[in-house]
Design an enzyme around this catalytic site. Structure first.
Site, PDB file in Angstrom:
ATOM      1  N   CYS A 108       2.897 -48.606  -5.884  1.00  0.00           N
ATOM      2  CA  CYS A 108       2.274 -49.855  -5.474  1.00  0.00           C
ATOM      3  C   CYS A 108       0.775 -49.772  -5.713  1.00  0.00           C
ATOM      4  O   CYS A 108       0.238 -48.709  -6.002  1.00  0.00           O
ATOM      5  CB  CYS A 108       2.541 -50.129  -3.993  1.00  0.00           C
ATOM      6  SG  CYS A 108       4.295 -50.223  -3.561  1.00  0.00           S
ATOM      7  N   ASP A 111       6.805 -43.306 -27.493  1.00  0.00           N
ATOM      8  CA  ASP A 111       6.765 -43.972 -26.185  1.00  0.00           C
ATOM      9  C   ASP A 111       6.198 -42.997 -25.159  1.00  0.00           C
ATOM     10  O   ASP A 111       6.130 -41.793 -25.391  1.00  0.00           O
ATOM     11  CB  ASP A 111       8.162 -44.434 -25.770  1.00  0.00           C
ATOM     12  CG  ASP A 111       8.122 -45.599 -24.788  1.00  0.00           C
ATOM     13  OD1 ASP A 111       7.011 -45.969 -24.339  1.00  0.00           O
ATOM     14  OD2 ASP A 111       9.192 -46.146 -24.467  1.00  0.00           O
ATOM     15  N   ASP A 112       5.786 -43.554 -24.005  1.00  0.00           N
ATOM     16  CA  ASP A 112       5.202 -42.693 -22.976  1.00  0.00           C
ATOM     17  C   ASP A 112       6.238 -41.786 -22.342  1.00  0.00           C
ATOM     18  O   ASP A 112       5.948 -40.658 -21.954  1.00  0.00           O
ATOM     19  CB  ASP A 112       4.501 -43.540 -21.908  1.00  0.00           C
ATOM     20  CG  ASP A 112       5.383 -44.650 -21.396  1.00  0.00           C
ATOM     21  OD1 ASP A 112       6.320 -44.367 -20.631  1.00  0.00           O
ATOM     22  OD2 ASP A 112       5.144 -45.814 -21.768  1.00  0.00           O
TER      23      ASP A 112
END
EC number: 2.4.2.14
Length: 510
Positions: A2, A373-374
């Site tokens: 978050c 890609d990560d």
């Protein structure tokens, strides 16, 4: 995962809500499921606006204009171990003692014993599945032990000692004590990020901010900022023009182990967390990844390097430079589709990939393509991307990951998925390549990834998703409980209940 934010303005006649709202836009990448703001006005009255959706949708001009006060906190939710219903939107609120709001980033890993303690010993009712509400009530119960008409800073720090004693996990929190102060604290291992900053006004007074990432400070002219240390807390008085923030190392630093996944994927590239530039770590990841690729492929095996936008771009560009191969943007991203990784269920992710990314056939046709890609988590995105590349005419597709193979649960606030749904779980690299349909999968090594991120001060990281070894340990049955909650969310049963949950100041606005 978050995003959290807290601001105290020196000028108490200036509403803080617009700046909180703007700050949420800079942290939107950390959570797209729900957004919320709570402010404290005159006589300690709390105002709030929260609900499901993006910050721009929740924080309408009409709603924001009703949020009075010069002190406030904000939260952007990415659903982890709770549901994705309105009743789980943060900040959470309890009216006793003193009126407390809390916004929390992370996960507690001993929730079962904490819930029993709250029920049997403290007699506080936890109304949602969110461990954030649980953490708030633990803090409230510890603060209530002082049994005083008004609290002071020392009381708050003492209550936080109790929180640290009881709670295990990775967490960073910002909170409000009605009419008194804004406070923030960070877990003893520094797993989740939290920074403090100040901004000097023309009249010599200072405004103060707490946030998950440094990018918010730079955007709002908070030129002086630093990371809170693990186990450290800060209290900023509501009338900060007459009082200074007070810092305290509430508990000793257990270790200093930021979550590696912040640097791999979650944080913005223009942020600096714990003194580590996210952008430069991703450049280093690209260089190290290229070295590993050259051990497994011949230079003539690759015609072009193509990133999966957006996070992998920095890594892919440096990888192409080291390989001496052209870098091309082979996928056009639809910016009006959210990040597939943060979407709350698998069905949304599958349908979202092709809506989100559209291949440019000219960059694939007749070429041997290295896609970077990560990370590879569930394999959903990777499989669809490989399919699109081959449909566009690629003769061969190799898939490289800036992160090592993910074979274990993430337990500190990033909802990767249940272990059995991780594509690398119980599979070799060759089997992963077969499942996603490419010629070969090449992973970054964990040793190389740590080398890309470490500094003189920070040499170890929370790497449980790669090793299965978690810095805090795990309460018996916790991972099973976590997976049961995720399954419940996927089946919508939790959300159906939670949409009608009562919430004293915890219900959403719409």
């Amino acid at each position: 995962m978050c995003g959290i934010l807290g601001i105290v303005l020196a000028n108490q006649t200036t509403p803080v809500a617009p700046e909180l709202c703007d700050g949420c836009i800079f942290l939107q990448h950390r959570g797209q499921d729900a957004a919320g703001i709570a402010t404290c006005g005159s006589r300690g009255r709390i105002y709030q606006c929260k609900g499901n959706g993006m910050a721009r949708d929740v924080f309408t001009q009409q709603r924001v204009s009703g949020l009075a006060g010069s002190m406030g906190i904000a939260h952007l939710r990415y659903p982890t171990a709770g549901s994705s219903a309105n009743s789980e939107a943060q900040p959470f609120y309890v009216n006793s003692p003193y009126g407390i709001n809390l916004a929390h980033n992370g996960n507690l890993v001993n929730t079962a014993s904490l819930k029993r303690y709250m029920d049997e010993d403290v007699h506080r009712h936890i109304n949602t599945d969110s461990d954030s509400e649980l953490l708030l009530n633990i803090f409230a119960a510890e603060l209530e032990k002082h049994n005083k008409y008004r609290v002071n800073n020392e009381d708050v720090f003492h209550a936080l000692e109790g929180v640290y004693r009881l709670c295990r996990g990775g967490y960073a929190c910002v909170g409000l004590l009605a009419g008194f102060a804004l406070f923030g604290f960070r877990d003893p291992n520094g797993i989740r990020p939290l920074l403090f900053g100040e901004r000097e006004n023309p009249d010599g007074t200072k405004d103060y901010m707490l946030a998950s990432e440094s990018v918010v400070f730079k955007a709002h002219n908070f030129t002086k900022y630093r990371d809170l240390k693990p186990g450290e807390a800060v209290i900023i008085p509501k009338n900060c023009s007459k009082g200074e923030p007070e810092f305290k190392q509430v508990v000793p630093i257990n270790s200093y182990r930021p979550d590696l996944f912040e640097y791999v994927y979650f944080a913005r590239p223009d942020s600096v967390l714990d003194g580590i530039s996210v952008y430069h770590t991703r450049l280093a990841m690209g260089s190290k990844l290229a070295e590993n690729i050259l051990k497994q492929l011949k230079p003539e095996d690759i015609d072009v390097v193509i990133p999966v936008p957006d996070t992998a771009r920095t890594c892919a560009l440096e990888c192409a430079n080291v390989l001496g191969k052209p870098y091309r943007e082979g996928f056009v991203k639809n910016r009006y589709v959210g990040r597939t990784f943060i979407m709350p269920n698998q069905r949304e992710r599958v349908s979202s990939v092709r809506r989100k990314l559209n291949p440019m056939e000219s960059e694939f046709k007749g070429k041997k393509v290295l896609i970077v890609d990560d990370s590879i988590v569930r394999g959903t995105t990777s499989k669809e991307i490989v399919n699109m590349a081959k449909e566009s005419g690629a003769t061969k597709v190799y898939f490289a990951s800036a992160a090592p193979a993910i074979r274990y649960n993430h337990i500190y606030g990033i909802d990767l998925t249940d272990t059995k749904n991780l594509i690398a779980y119980n599979r070799t690299d060759e089997e992963v390549a077969e499942v996603i349909g490419c010629e070969r999968v090449i992973y970054q090594s964990l040793e190389d990834l740590i080398d890309c991120c470490k500094t003189d001060k920070i040499t170890k990281f929370e790497d449980g998703v790669f090793t299965g070894n978690y810095v805090t340990g795990v309460e018996d049955g916790y991972i099973q409980e976590l997976e049961e909650k995720r399954e419940s969310i996927a089946n919508n049963s939790s959300d159906m209940k939670a949409e009608v949950d009562i919430g004293l100041y915890n219900c959403a606005d719409y």
